[in-house]
Structure formats: structure tokens, C-alpha cells
Design an enzyme around this catalytic site. Structure first.
Site, PDB file in Angstrom:
ATOM      1  N   THR A 161      74.612 116.636 -19.462  1.00  0.00           N
ATOM      2  CA  THR A 161      73.681 115.851 -19.219  1.00  0.00           C
ATOM      3  C   THR A 161      74.737 114.120 -18.970  1.00  0.00           C
ATOM      4  OG1 THR A 161      73.109 115.603 -21.677  1.00  0.00           O
ATOM      5  CG2 THR A 161      72.180 117.293 -20.123  1.00  0.00           C
ATOM      6  N   LYS A 187      69.317 114.165 -18.630  1.00  0.00           N
ATOM      7  CA  LYS A 187      69.407 113.020 -20.062  1.00  0.00           C
ATOM      8  C   LYS A 187      68.150 112.141 -19.597  1.00  0.00           C
ATOM      9  CE  LYS A 187      73.295 112.027 -22.332  1.00  0.00           C
ATOM     10  NZ  LYS A 187      73.785 112.335 -22.729  1.00  0.00           N
ATOM     11  N   GLN A 225      33.600 103.155 -15.557  1.00  0.00           N
ATOM     12  CA  GLN A 225      33.082 104.443 -14.353  1.00  0.00           C
ATOM     13  C   GLN A 225      33.313 104.078 -12.764  1.00  0.00           C
ATOM     14  OE1 GLN A 225      32.011 104.741 -16.928  1.00  0.00           O
ATOM     15  NE2 GLN A 225      31.763 106.872 -18.424  1.00  0.00           N
ATOM     16  N   HIS A 239      36.215  97.893 -26.705  1.00  0.00           N
ATOM     17  CA  HIS A 239      35.031  97.153 -27.214  1.00  0.00           C
ATOM     18  C   HIS A 239      35.411  95.863 -27.779  1.00  0.00           C
ATOM     19  CE1 HIS A 239      33.340 101.260 -26.437  1.00  0.00           C
ATOM     20  NE2 HIS A 239      34.180 101.199 -26.883  1.00  0.00           N
ATOM     21  N   ARG A 286      27.685  92.097 -20.413  1.00  0.00           N
ATOM     22  CA  ARG A 286      28.869  92.371 -21.773  1.00  0.00           C
ATOM     23  C   ARG A 286      29.975  92.123 -20.746  1.00  0.00           C
ATOM     24  NH1 ARG A 286      30.405  98.802 -21.501  1.00  0.00           N
ATOM     25  NH2 ARG A 286      30.996  98.781 -19.405  1.00  0.00           N
TER      26      ARG A 286
HETATM   27  O1  URC Z   1      31.336 101.712 -18.894  1.00  0.00           O
HETATM   28  C1  URC Z   1      30.948 102.353 -19.537  1.00  0.00           C
HETATM   29  N1  URC Z   1      30.671 103.353 -19.282  1.00  0.00           N
HETATM   30  C2  URC Z   1      30.539 104.397 -20.215  1.00  0.00           C
HETATM   31  O2  URC Z   1      30.441 105.327 -19.985  1.00  0.00           O
HETATM   32  C3  URC Z   1      29.861 103.679 -21.602  1.00  0.00           C
HETATM   33  N2  URC Z   1      30.172 104.543 -22.560  1.00  0.00           N
HETATM   34  C4  URC Z   1      29.540 104.060 -23.621  1.00  0.00           C
HETATM   35  O3  URC Z   1      29.342 103.654 -24.836  1.00  0.00           O
HETATM   36  N3  URC Z   1      29.836 102.276 -23.175  1.00  0.00           N
HETATM   37  C5  URC Z   1      30.857 102.591 -22.328  1.00  0.00           C
HETATM   38  N4  URC Z   1      30.231 101.341 -20.939  1.00  0.00           N
END
Ligand code: URC
Length: 313
Positions: A60, A13, A242, A270, A189
Site C-alpha cells: 500500500t 491506501k 420528494q 426541521h 413552511r
Molecule cells: O417533504 C416532506 N416529506 C415527508 O415525507 C414528510 N414527512 C414529514 O413529517 N414531513 C415531511 N416533509
């Protein structure tokens, strides 16, 4: 055609909505609000798929009833923590039914926050603040041979939809450039993401999970996520989504020995400075003040981070 074989199966369920209240004598009340999925697996369910034979099928509907039954009859502390309740339901199913070899319980929590008035927590009124959603999943399986009473348990917990944004202290520069590159270096940014984070406890036995303070791990995972995002003093941590992801996970692994690995999915939502050069206005790079958030596309950065002995990369 009736020669095909069942490679795997699980049935049960989904979307069982259950709320448990704990009423303390002094008027203080607690609540959990869960959405539960219960799935059962076992070789002996094969004939229900291949032959229309329902003799061993635990309806269930009965599985749904079991969730409510356990929410009422278990001691409160085994219901109010989603990882523990998930493990209890899964163990109950595996122990009660000889032909159930594994049970997977997933619980999504609805985050009711206690109302605050004049810095005082209200004893029984709650508000939905629209923050992240916590979930937990337990898989309890009989050990081979299937008749054995002993079980293994895996618990995974996480949260999703933790939305964060910062207006500076993020960069993305020195990336690969070729004829398909249009993005300029961005030494400073705006950064925003909607964090999905999950972590795994791999236990040989149910016993070894007993000492884990799941609520503390959840609070710590969230705290380290926010603190790495906002406050980590090392500049390189903010060089890309990353690196920030890696540091978030590394902190969780270093602080909670019971966790085997941590997974993050971080959309890079973005916020681009709006180019106003056509109006004779400077609004790019260090002049950026007005931004246009993009609903899509977004970047999407993911990784599973483990301890050195467990890592693959
Ligand atoms: O932190 C980011 N990693 C990316 O791999 C990436 N690629 C991108 O266009 N902007 C960013 N910013």
C-alpha cells in the site's frame, strides 16, 4: 478453519493527501487539494489473505507513492479534474500489474476558492468558504478474460454538505392520516436540507469518457439543485422534499446525456415554529416568525432517478 473462501477483496491506501499546483508564466497559479483512496482487486491476491504469501502484494506504500508520482508526471489537465485523475490512476494500476483485475480510486476534493478583491480573482491566494465537498470515484477493470488489455470504466461523481434553506415556498399537506398522526398540514413552511447528490457515467470503454467535461457537469448539477430548490415555478415541485428531489434529478438527466442516473439524499432538517400560545402570542402557521431548528431527528428522503429505459419503479 481454513475452508472458507474469499467472496471479494480490495486492499490499498486510504486518506492519501496530495496537492498539485500549476504555475503559469504570467503568475496565475492553480491548485487542487485531494484526499485519495486506492484499492486493488484480483484473484491472485487470494494467497495473501489465506496463506500469508505476500509475493504478489503491491505494498500500500507503493500505491501511495504512485499517486504522488502520477500527480507530478501526468500533464496538468489530467490531474486538475478529479474524475480524470481518478481514471488515470486506476488505468495505470490495471495496466502496469498483470494480476490487478480492477482498481477503484476515490478522490475527495478540498474546495479552495480563489480570493476576490474588488471583483478581481487573486492569482495565487485561496480561501475555504465552507461550502459543499466534491468527490469522484473511478473503477477501471480488465475485461474477461483477465489477461485482456481492454478495460471498462465507471465514473461516479458527487457532492455532499451543500446546505440550503428557504423561508417560504415549501409545503407538506394531504398526507396519510391515522391515529399515529400528530403533524398538522403545513401549507407554507421553512425548508432546509444538506444536499448529498451523486451521478454515474457508465462507459463501455475509457475512450468514451474522454469527451466529458466533468467540471461542467459538476457545476450544472449544483446549479440545477439550487435552481430547482429556490426557483422552480411549478407549485407541485414544492409539495414535498420528494417532489423537489425528483425535479432536481430530472433536470440533471435532461441536461447531461452522458449521465446514467442520479442519486440524492436530502435530510429534511426541521425548523418548527415555536408555539407561544401559552404566552398569548401567535407564532404558528401564517404567524410564524420565530423557529426552533431541530438537530435531530430529521426526515431523510432518498432516491435514484434514471432515464425511462433504466428506471425500476
Ligand atoms: O417533504 C416532506 N416529506 C415527508 O415525507 C414528510 N414527512 C414529514 O413529517 N414531513 C415531511 N416533509
Amino acid at each position: 478453519m481454513e475452508n472458507s473462501i474469499i467472496k471479494s477483496q480490495a486492499y490499498g491506501k486510504d486518506l492519501v493527501r496530495v496537492v498539485r499546483v500549476v504555475r503559469h508564466p504570467d503568475g496565475w497559479q492553480e491548485i487542487v487539494d485531494y484526499t485519495v483512496r486506492c484499492l486493488l482487486s484480483g484473484k491472485e491476491f487470494g494467497p495473501s489473505y489465506t496463506k500469508g504469501d505476500n509475493k504478489l502484494v503491491i505494498a500500500t506504500d507503493s500505491q501511495k507513492n504512485t499517486v504522488f508520482y502520477l500527480a507530478k508526471t501526468l500533464p496538468a489537465e489530467k490531474v486538475m479534474v478529479p474524475e480524470v485523475f481518478a481514471t488515470e490512476i486506476a488505468s495505470f494500476m490495471v495496466n502496469k500489474y498483470p494480476h490487478v483485475t480492477s482498481c477503484q480510486i476515490k478522490i475527495i476534493t478540498k474546495p479552495w476558492e480563489r480570493m476576490q478583491f474588488d471583483n478581481k480573482s487573486h492569482p495565487h491566494s485561496f480561501v475555504r468558504e465552507g461550502k459543499e465537498t466534491r468527490w469522484a470515484e473511478a473503477v477501471v477493470a480488465k475485461l474477461n478474460p483477465p489477461s485482456a488489455i481492454a478495460t471498462t470504466a465507471h465514473v461516479t461523481s458527487g457532492f455532499y454538505d451543500l446546505e440550503v434553506l428557504k423561508t417560504t415556498n415549501s409545503s407538506f399537506v394531504d398526507f396519510w392520516r391515522d391515529e399515529l398522526t400528530t403533524l398538522p398540514d403545513m401549507p407554507d413552511r421553512m425548508l432546509s436540507t444538506r444536499v448529498q447528490c451523486q451521478w454515474r457515467f457508465v462507459a463501455e470503454t475509457l475512450e468514451s469518457l474522454k469527451g466529458v467535461d466533468f467540471n461542467a457537469v459538476y457545476a450544472g448539477a449544483k446549479r440545477h439543485t439550487l435552481d430547482a430548490f429556490a426557483n422552480d415555478p411549478r407549485a407541485w415541485v414544492h409539495a414535498s422534499v420528494q417532489t423537489t428531489l425528483y425535479i432536481m434529478a430530472d433536470r440533471i438527466l435532461n441536461n447531461f446525456a452522458q449521465i446514467d442516473d442520479v442519486y440524492y439524499a436530502l435530510p429534511n432538517i426541521h425548523y418548527f415554529p415555536f408555539d407561544m400560545s401559552k404566552f398569548g402570542l401567535k407564532n404558528l402557521q401564517t404567524d410564524a416568525e420565530v423557529y426552533m431548528p431541530l438537530a435531530d431527528p430529521s426526515g431523510y428522503i432518498t432516491a435514484t432517478i434514471a432515464r425511462p429505459s433504466k428506471g425500476k419503479l
